[in-house]
Design a protein around this motif. Structure first.
Motif, PDB file in Angstrom:
ATOM      1  N   ALA B 273       0.842  -1.202   0.000  1.00 50.29           N
ATOM      2  CA  ALA B 273       0.000   0.000   0.000  1.00 50.29           C
ATOM      3  C   ALA B 273       0.876   1.251   0.000  1.00 50.29           C
ATOM      4  CB  ALA B 273      -0.930  -0.021   1.215  1.00 50.29           C
ATOM      5  N   SER B 274       1.929   1.193   0.793  1.00 46.72           N
ATOM      6  CA  SER B 274       2.804   2.350   0.881  1.00 46.72           C
ATOM      7  C   SER B 274       3.527   2.591  -0.447  1.00 46.72           C
ATOM      8  CB  SER B 274       3.766   2.131   2.051  1.00 46.72           C
ATOM      9  OG  SER B 274       4.965   2.786   1.839  1.00 46.72           O
ATOM     10  N   LEU B 275       3.884   1.505  -1.122  1.00 49.29           N
ATOM     11  CA  LEU B 275       4.514   1.647  -2.440  1.00 49.29           C
ATOM     12  C   LEU B 275       3.525   2.257  -3.437  1.00 49.29           C
ATOM     13  CD1 LEU B 275       6.500  -1.706  -2.889  1.00 49.29           C
ATOM     14  CD2 LEU B 275       7.446   0.579  -2.534  1.00 49.29           C
ATOM     15  N   ALA B 276       2.270   1.789  -3.375  1.00 49.60           N
ATOM     16  CA  ALA B 276       1.255   2.306  -4.302  1.00 49.60           C
ATOM     17  C   ALA B 276       1.054   3.806  -4.080  1.00 49.60           C
ATOM     18  CB  ALA B 276      -0.061   1.546  -4.118  1.00 49.60           C
ATOM     19  N   ASP B 277       1.051   4.228  -2.797  1.00 47.54           N
ATOM     20  CA  ASP B 277       0.923   5.661  -2.484  1.00 47.54           C
ATOM     21  C   ASP B 277       2.054   6.456  -3.111  1.00 47.54           C
ATOM     22  OD1 ASP B 277      -1.318   5.254  -1.073  1.00 47.54           O
ATOM     23  OD2 ASP B 277      -0.362   5.295   0.927  1.00 47.54           O
ATOM     24  N   ALA B 278       3.238   5.835  -3.190  1.00 46.13           N
ATOM     25  CA  ALA B 278       4.396   6.546  -3.732  1.00 46.13           C
ATOM     26  C   ALA B 278       4.470   6.426  -5.254  1.00 46.13           C
ATOM     27  CB  ALA B 278       5.673   6.002  -3.094  1.00 46.13           C
ATOM     28  N   GLY B 279       3.436   5.824  -5.848  1.00 37.36           N
ATOM     29  CA  GLY B 279       3.393   5.748  -7.309  1.00 37.36           C
ATOM     30  C   GLY B 279       3.917   4.450  -7.900  1.00 37.36           C
ATOM     31  N   PHE B 280       4.256   3.503  -7.039  1.00 39.45           N
ATOM     32  CA  PHE B 280       4.722   2.208  -7.549  1.00 39.45           C
ATOM     33  C   PHE B 280       3.561   1.206  -7.478  1.00 39.45           C
ATOM     34  CE2 PHE B 280       8.488   4.412  -6.143  1.00 39.45           C
ATOM     35  CZ  PHE B 280       9.425   4.130  -7.118  1.00 39.45           C
ATOM     36  N   ARG B 281       2.811   1.149  -8.570  1.00 39.84           N
ATOM     37  CA  ARG B 281       1.659   0.256  -8.593  1.00 39.84           C
ATOM     38  C   ARG B 281       2.019  -1.061  -9.262  1.00 39.84           C
ATOM     39  NH1 ARG B 281      -2.054   3.797  -6.845  1.00 39.84           N
ATOM     40  NH2 ARG B 281      -1.253   5.872  -7.261  1.00 39.84           N
ATOM     41  N   GLY B 282       1.225  -2.081  -8.930  1.00 40.91           N
ATOM     42  CA  GLY B 282       1.401  -3.373  -9.605  1.00 40.91           C
ATOM     43  C   GLY B 282       2.683  -4.100  -9.242  1.00 40.91           C
ATOM     44  N   CYS B 283       3.225  -3.778  -8.064  1.00 38.76           N
ATOM     45  CA  CYS B 283       4.425  -4.507  -7.640  1.00 38.76           C
ATOM     46  C   CYS B 283       4.027  -5.899  -7.145  1.00 38.76           C
ATOM     47  CB  CYS B 283       5.125  -3.772  -6.494  1.00 38.76           C
ATOM     48  SG  CYS B 283       5.878  -2.238  -7.017  1.00 38.76           S
ATOM     49  N   SER B 284       4.953  -6.844  -7.305  1.00 43.97           N
ATOM     50  CA  SER B 284       4.724  -8.170  -6.725  1.00 43.97           C
ATOM     51  C   SER B 284       5.488  -8.242  -5.410  1.00 43.97           C
ATOM     52  CB  SER B 284       5.208  -9.252  -7.683  1.00 43.97           C
ATOM     53  OG  SER B 284       6.608  -9.140  -7.844  1.00 43.97           O
ATOM     54  N   ALA B 285       4.941  -8.979  -4.451  1.00 44.30           N
ATOM     55  CA  ALA B 285       5.642  -9.146  -3.175  1.00 44.30           C
ATOM     56  C   ALA B 285       5.327 -10.539  -2.642  1.00 44.30           C
ATOM     57  CB  ALA B 285       5.191  -8.081  -2.174  1.00 44.30           C
ATOM     58  N   VAL B 286       6.349 -11.352  -2.508  1.00 41.91           N
ATOM     59  CA  VAL B 286       6.178 -12.738  -2.082  1.00 41.91           C
ATOM     60  C   VAL B 286       7.032 -12.973  -0.842  1.00 41.91           C
ATOM     61  CG1 VAL B 286       6.369 -15.158  -2.829  1.00 41.91           C
ATOM     62  CG2 VAL B 286       5.985 -13.355  -4.523  1.00 41.91           C
ATOM     63  N   GLU B 287       6.423 -13.577   0.185  1.00 41.44           N
ATOM     64  CA  GLU B 287       7.212 -13.949   1.371  1.00 41.44           C
ATOM     65  C   GLU B 287       8.261 -14.964   0.923  1.00 41.44           C
ATOM     66  OE1 GLU B 287       7.043 -12.910   4.514  1.00 41.44           O
ATOM     67  OE2 GLU B 287       5.134 -11.825   4.559  1.00 41.44           O
ATOM     68  N   THR B 288       9.485 -14.768   1.351  1.00 40.54           N
ATOM     69  CA  THR B 288      10.534 -15.650   0.862  1.00 40.54           C
ATOM     70  C   THR B 288      11.468 -16.041   2.004  1.00 40.54           C
ATOM     71  OG1 THR B 288      12.136 -15.909  -0.933  1.00 40.54           O
ATOM     72  CG2 THR B 288      12.123 -13.801   0.166  1.00 40.54           C
ATOM     73  N   ALA B 289      12.108 -17.188   1.856  1.00 38.22           N
ATOM     74  CA  ALA B 289      13.026 -17.661   2.895  1.00 38.22           C
ATOM     75  C   ALA B 289      14.381 -16.998   2.684  1.00 38.22           C
ATOM     76  CB  ALA B 289      13.164 -19.176   2.815  1.00 38.22           C
ATOM     77  N   PRO B 290      15.050 -16.578   3.767  1.00 36.60           N
ATOM     78  CA  PRO B 290      16.356 -15.945   3.590  1.00 36.60           C
ATOM     79  C   PRO B 290      17.388 -16.945   3.086  1.00 36.60           C
ATOM     80  CG  PRO B 290      15.877 -16.272   5.919  1.00 36.60           C
ATOM     81  CD  PRO B 290      14.645 -16.658   5.170  1.00 36.60           C
ATOM     82  N   SER B 291      18.349 -16.446   2.326  1.00 35.58           N
ATOM     83  CA  SER B 291      19.464 -17.264   1.871  1.00 35.58           C
ATOM     84  C   SER B 291      20.656 -16.989   2.784  1.00 35.58           C
ATOM     85  CB  SER B 291      19.821 -16.886   0.438  1.00 35.58           C
ATOM     86  OG  SER B 291      20.277 -15.540   0.419  1.00 35.58           O
ATOM     87  N   VAL B 292      21.713 -17.762   2.620  1.00 35.91           N
ATOM     88  CA  VAL B 292      22.932 -17.509   3.396  1.00 35.91           C
ATOM     89  C   VAL B 292      23.450 -16.099   3.114  1.00 35.91           C
ATOM     90  CG1 VAL B 292      25.350 -18.183   3.660  1.00 35.91           C
ATOM     91  CG2 VAL B 292      23.579 -19.930   3.664  1.00 35.91           C
TER      92      VAL B 292
END
Lengths: 246, 305
Positions: B273-292
């Motif tokens: 939502a915060s990205l959309a407010d800043a004009g970045f719409r249609g972003c993808s965001a997926v929970e991901t496991a950290p790597s080393v």
């Protein structure tokens, strides 16, 4: 209209019977970040040396920054920047001396060098480091300084030869942020790397195999074309077909 | 008995503490990775463990033998491949191999089975001078020379630096076969993606171990949640994400950005939502496991912007 700053037709370089670079052709657009990938021994370094005006092709034509690769080598050198992880700064010279040396080599006047030195130190936040030996700086700072110095004469193209090899993960990423800032100003970036995540950061990527360009496209185009999840897979598919070693 | 055991190793060059109190243990038959950037102290530690250099303080054993007192015996049971190519350039492939076999009081024939798999790949070039080999072939020859006396522990200092992605994965396949033959492997690398191939690892930076464990243990210690965020304008997106509330750090990871966030403060929806407010719409965001690599950056204290 898109303006090309590198145009290469049918470039070939032979060493005796060995064809290091085998009839490659490609263009690089102004302001583009162009990734030049390939396995060890694929011919990247040989091709890059020709583009930088350090070696003449056996055959082929081309221009770099508007100058002919066969006849305008000295002019090419003046209009490009070059940096590699292996060599970039003189460790026994201070920060200021390094800037002055490279400014002098590129023919800047003393006054210009003074102005540029102040501007560069300010921009890098290195004012208090100016009298330290370059060799004593932390790696991240060395890189920033080397990169800025490679741009001191306002080149149209900067060639980066494995700029991030062996570097820690954050410094590597900060370096790429500098690359983005530079490309945004219209400078063309020509870069080689063995880190395949870095291939994703390029606008377009070419992959050399056995002296030829085996593939060239945007990272997204290559991934979809080779049905690969990431550039690492793309590279393995393409470079895995190599028949020769260094 | 552990194959390698070191305690409180310190080594300084002038004012620089190259190795600053390192302790670790490596089990028999493990592939143990020492992972860190150039200048972290990896090579100094190798030289101490292979008895080529004395520590300023601290102690250690290899297969129960003291690395200072029993140095001559340690040397007989280890193989060492330095980061810099150190074979005789003017000797042929076969001469180098024979030479190293002789030094250890054995013959190539007696140990051919140990090296067959790797040596068979360079055997067609047996008469070529080592200095004339390609990088990949030099690497294979150096590995054969380090293995020809059937060592109990193999030390490999940055065997894959400057090597392309395909050759790197070939090399790791060789290592897992060497391990299968019962050899303990201690290997260093600046490439974080090689960590997953090790049984256990130590992350090293500025002469200090900043994390150790199996790759799974290391990633399970990551204290934040991680989102993999993608969009159209990646670099402006990176800068925006760093300004976003609750975001601990944000770095580029290939075709997406890894965003570490504190789940007590924010979440996926709020960040989007915060990205959309800043004009970045249609972003993808997926929970991901950290790597080393994510963990290395967090452990080296570079996590905060």
């Amino acid at each position: 209209m898109e303006e090309n700053v590198i145009t290469i037709w049918n470039l070939t370089k032979k060493f005796g019977n060995f064809t290091a670079v085998d009839n490659i052709s490609f263009d690089v657009r102004k302001g583009e970040i162009f990734g030049f990938l390939g396995a060890n021994g694929a011919g990247k370094t040989t091709a890059m040396r020709i583009l930088c005006g350090l070696s003449r092709p056996t055959s082929g034509e081309g221009t770099v920054a508007g100058y002919d690769i066969n006849t305008g080598q000295e002019k090419i050198k003046r209009h490009i920047g070059y940096m590699s992880q292996k060599f970039s700064l003189y460790p026994d010279l201070t920060v200021r001396e390094n800037i002055r040396l490279f400014g002098g080599i590129y023919g800047l006047k003393d006054r210009e060098i003074r102005v540029k030195t102040d501007a560069m130190l300010g921009m890098l936040g290195m004012q208090s480091e100016k009298d330290k030996f370059a060799g004593d700086l932390p790696l991240g700072w060395k890189q920033k300084l080397a990169f800025s110095i490679a741009l001191i004469h306002g080149p149209e193209i900067i060639f980066l030869d494995e700029p991030t090899g062996g570097v820690d993960p954050e410094t590597r990423r900060r370096f790429w942020e500098m690359i983005y800032d530079t490309a945004e100003k219209g400078v063309t970036v020509f870069v080689t790397t063995h880190y395949m995540d870095e291939a994703e950061y390029c606008d377009r990527v070419s992959v050399m195999v056995d002296g030829k360009i085996a593939a060239m496209d945007s990272p997204a185009g290559l991934k979809s074309g080779y049905h690969a999840r990431n550039m690492d897979e793309v590279f393995r598919i393409i470079a895995g077909r190599a028949e020769r070693e260094e | 008995m552990n194959a390698i055991e070191i305690n409180g190793i310190v080594k300084s060059y002038g004012n620089v503490r190259a190795v600053d109190g390192i302790s670790l243990s490596v089990g028999e038959g493990e592939i143990f990775g020492l992972i860190g950037p150039d200048g972290a102290g990896k090579t100094t530690l190798f030289r101490i463990m292979t008895t080529l250099m004395l520590p300023d303080s601290g102690s250690g054993t290899v297969c129960g033998l003291d690395i200072v007192k029993d140095f001559a015996r340690v040397r007989r049971i280890i193989g060492y491949m330095p980061g810099k190519f150190s074979l005789y350039q003017d000797l042929s492939v076969r001469e180098n191999l024979d030479y190293f076999a002789t030094l250890f009081g054995t013959t190539v024939r007696e140990n051919y089975e140990n090296i067959r798999e790797i040596y068979s790949q360079i055997e067609p070039f047996e008469d070529r001078r080592a200095g004339k080999l390609s990088g990949g072939m030099k690497q294979k020859l150096a590995l054969c020379c380090a293995l020809v006396h059937h060592p109990s522990v193999l030390f490999l200092d940055e065997p894959t630096t400057g090597v392309d992605a395909v050759s790197r994965s070939d090399f790791w396949n060789m290592l897992s076969r060497i391990k299968a033959s019962g050899v303990t492997v201690f290997v260093s690398t600046p490439y974080m993606d090689e960590a997953a191939q090790c049984d256990r690892l130590a992350l090293i930076r500025d002469g200090v171990i900043i994390g150790t464990g199996t790759p799974d243990e290391i990633v399970s210690d990551f204290p934040y949640r991680l989102l993999s965020v993608g969009g159209d304008r990646m670099y402006p997106l990176l800068k925006e994400l760093r300004k976003t509330d609750g975001v601990i750090s944000c770095f580029a990871f290939g075709d997406s950005h890894h965003v570490a966030y504190d789940p007590a403060v924010t979440g996926r929806e709020r960040i989007l939502a915060s990205l959309a407010d800043a004009g970045f719409r249609g972003c993808s965001a997926v929970e991901t496991a950290p790597s080393v690599e994510d963990c290395f950056m967090w452990l080296s204290g570079s996590g905060d912007n």
